[in-house]
Design an enzyme around this catalytic site. Structure first.
Site, PDB file in Angstrom:
ATOM      1  N   GLU A 186      -5.331 -28.581  13.154  1.00  0.00           N
ATOM      2  CA  GLU A 186      -4.026 -29.022  13.652  1.00  0.00           C
ATOM      3  C   GLU A 186      -2.994 -27.907  13.503  1.00  0.00           C
ATOM      4  O   GLU A 186      -2.914 -27.279  12.449  1.00  0.00           O
ATOM      5  CB  GLU A 186      -3.621 -30.225  12.795  1.00  0.00           C
ATOM      6  CG  GLU A 186      -2.417 -30.967  13.264  1.00  0.00           C
ATOM      7  CD  GLU A 186      -2.095 -32.113  12.304  1.00  0.00           C
ATOM      8  OE1 GLU A 186      -2.291 -33.265  12.695  1.00  0.00           O
ATOM      9  OE2 GLU A 186      -1.640 -31.847  11.185  1.00  0.00           O
TER      10      GLU A 186
ATOM     11  N   TYR B  54       3.106 -29.762  19.355  1.00  0.00           N
ATOM     12  CA  TYR B  54       1.972 -30.144  18.516  1.00  0.00           C
ATOM     13  C   TYR B  54       0.688 -29.831  19.283  1.00  0.00           C
ATOM     14  O   TYR B  54       0.558 -30.127  20.465  1.00  0.00           O
ATOM     15  CB  TYR B  54       2.019 -31.656  18.219  1.00  0.00           C
ATOM     16  CG  TYR B  54       0.805 -32.135  17.466  1.00  0.00           C
ATOM     17  CD1 TYR B  54       0.846 -32.304  16.084  1.00  0.00           C
ATOM     18  CD2 TYR B  54      -0.397 -32.398  18.119  1.00  0.00           C
ATOM     19  CE1 TYR B  54      -0.276 -32.711  15.383  1.00  0.00           C
ATOM     20  CE2 TYR B  54      -1.517 -32.803  17.427  1.00  0.00           C
ATOM     21  CZ  TYR B  54      -1.455 -32.957  16.062  1.00  0.00           C
ATOM     22  OH  TYR B  54      -2.567 -33.356  15.370  1.00  0.00           O
TER      23      TYR B  54
END
Ligand code: ADP
Ligand code: MG
Length: 385
Positions: A193, A105
């Site tokens: 993101e 991530y």
């Protein structure tokens, strides 16, 4: 403002962040131009969690690609990111499946607690990052991003170590993380993101998913991003609000709220809940509310069939309460509004404004303060329903 994954990937590409090639498909006919024997097909909606909702499918042949695309086009998903009405996919993207060795991530946010931009990285990719933060906070690294979207070398070293990136992968990751921080800063993002960022078996880092939200107040600096706005992902009322420069978010309750200033709008929603009521919307008509904006605000509130009462809470700082009162009287008369309307005014020309309302002969309920206003609208609405 949010944009779609494929648009976010377009922006990432401009910042030299590697993404898999993709084809955007809006109707089945368009498939004939695409030469893929297998593909990952993903719905394009303004919500994450698409995989869990069945909006990400692997297709292993041309026939399967067609079949899956047919099923996913027009698919509606409802989850905690969409609101109860859900969002519909008018487009899907097709990409070649990427071999995944490991998922990570990587993201950046405006960190309000720390009053800065923060980079967030985790070795747990492909999952809900909020869940990772709760259950395994040690698996998340948060680093401050400096002014100009810059990261210091020691921060990058710490990042590579934390993620376990070595040698050539660390080189790729260094560029990638620098570019991400730069993109976040330069594009006035509120969220950027990549989840998952994947490492392939041949040691390449690729952004498989991308989410991007831009600060609405900075949109004027990015006309190209403004053009990416997809009205199909918003309700009619939200689109009307956007075109008229108002902040409007529809909610599930039955008390329509018209307030000036975001802080006051939040406080109004809170106090309604505190008194046992449920707000139908968040609506900020802006610090410099005008008669036209008041009229427009009423239209938006009334366009929601769940609304059983309206609370107007205006603080006359720059605006005059007299003018607001005139605006309210005009709309209530013109629209022949039958549902209860509670009005709380405070500030400039408040006495004159209150007098106008009182003398109007209309059934507008005056409130002396915010608590009084909330109590009155909640009890009025309870009587109606
Ligand atoms: P969402 O986050 O909305 O569920 P993602 O784009 O992250 O959607 O897709 C979910 C999962 O599907 C990813 O975590 C990844 O494991 C897999 N995936 C997505 N795109 C690809 C691709 N091109 N090749 C292989 N796997 C993919
Ligand atoms: Mg994802």
């Amino acid at each position: 403002m949010n944009i779609h994954e494929f648009q976010a990937k377009e922006l990432l590409k401009r910042y030299n962040i590697p993404v898999p090639d993709y084809f955007v498909i809006r109707d089945l006919d368009a498939l004939k131009d695409i030469d893929l024997d297998e593909a990952v097909v993903k719905i394009q909606v303004h919500a994450g969690g698409r995989g869990k909702a069945g909006g990400v499918k692997f297709a292993k042949s041309k026939a399967e690609i067609k079949d899956v695309t047919k099923r996913l086009l027009g698919m509606k998903i409802v989850n905690n990111q969409t609101g109860p009405q859900g969002v519909v996919a008018n487009a899907v993207i097709l990409s070649k499946p990427v071999d995944i060795h490991k998922e990570f991530y990587l993201g950046a946010i405006i960190d309000r607690d720390q009053k800065r931009m923060s980079l967030i990285a985790s070795t747990e990719g492909g999952m809900d990052i909020e869940e990772v933060a709760q259950k395994h906070p040690e698996k998340i690294l948060v680093l401050p991003i400096g002014m100009g979207g810059k990261l210091r070398m020691y921060q990058i070293v710490a990042f590579n170590k934390f993620m376990g990136f070595k040698a050539d992968v660390a080189k790729q990751a260094t560029k990638l993380v620098q570019n991400l921080a730069k993109a976040f800063y330069e594009l006035d993002a509120s969220i950027l993101e990549i989840n998952p960022l994947v490492l392939t078996p041949s040691n390449h880092l690729v952004a498989l998913d991308a989410k991007f939200a831009i600060d609405d107040n900075a949109l004027f600096r990015h006309p190209g991003i403004l053009e990416m706005r997809d009205p199909d992902q918003y309700s009619k009322a939200e689109n009307a609000a956007f075109e008229n420069d108002l902040s409007y978010v529809s909610l599930e309750g039955n008390i329509g709220c018209m307030v000036n200033g975001a802080g006051l709008a939040m406080a109004t929603m809170d106090i309604i809940q505190h008194e046992g009521g449920k707000p139908a919307n968040f609506l900020d008509v802006g610090g410099s509310a005008t008669k036209e904006r008041i009229a427009f605000g009423f239209e938006m509130i009334l366009s929601d069939p769940n609304v059983k009462g309206i609370l107007v809470n205006i603080f006359g700082g720059i605006v005059s309460c007299r003018m607001i009162a005139e605006g309210i009287i005009h709309v209530v008369k013109e629209r022949k509004i039958k549902i209860p309307v509670v009005v709380r005014l405070e500030g400039t020309h408040v006495k004159e404004g209150e007098k106008l309302l009182e003398d109007s002969g209309l059934e507008i309920i005056a409130a002396v303060d915010l608590l009084d206003a909330a109590k009155k609208i909640v009890s009025q609405v309870q009587e109606v329903i």
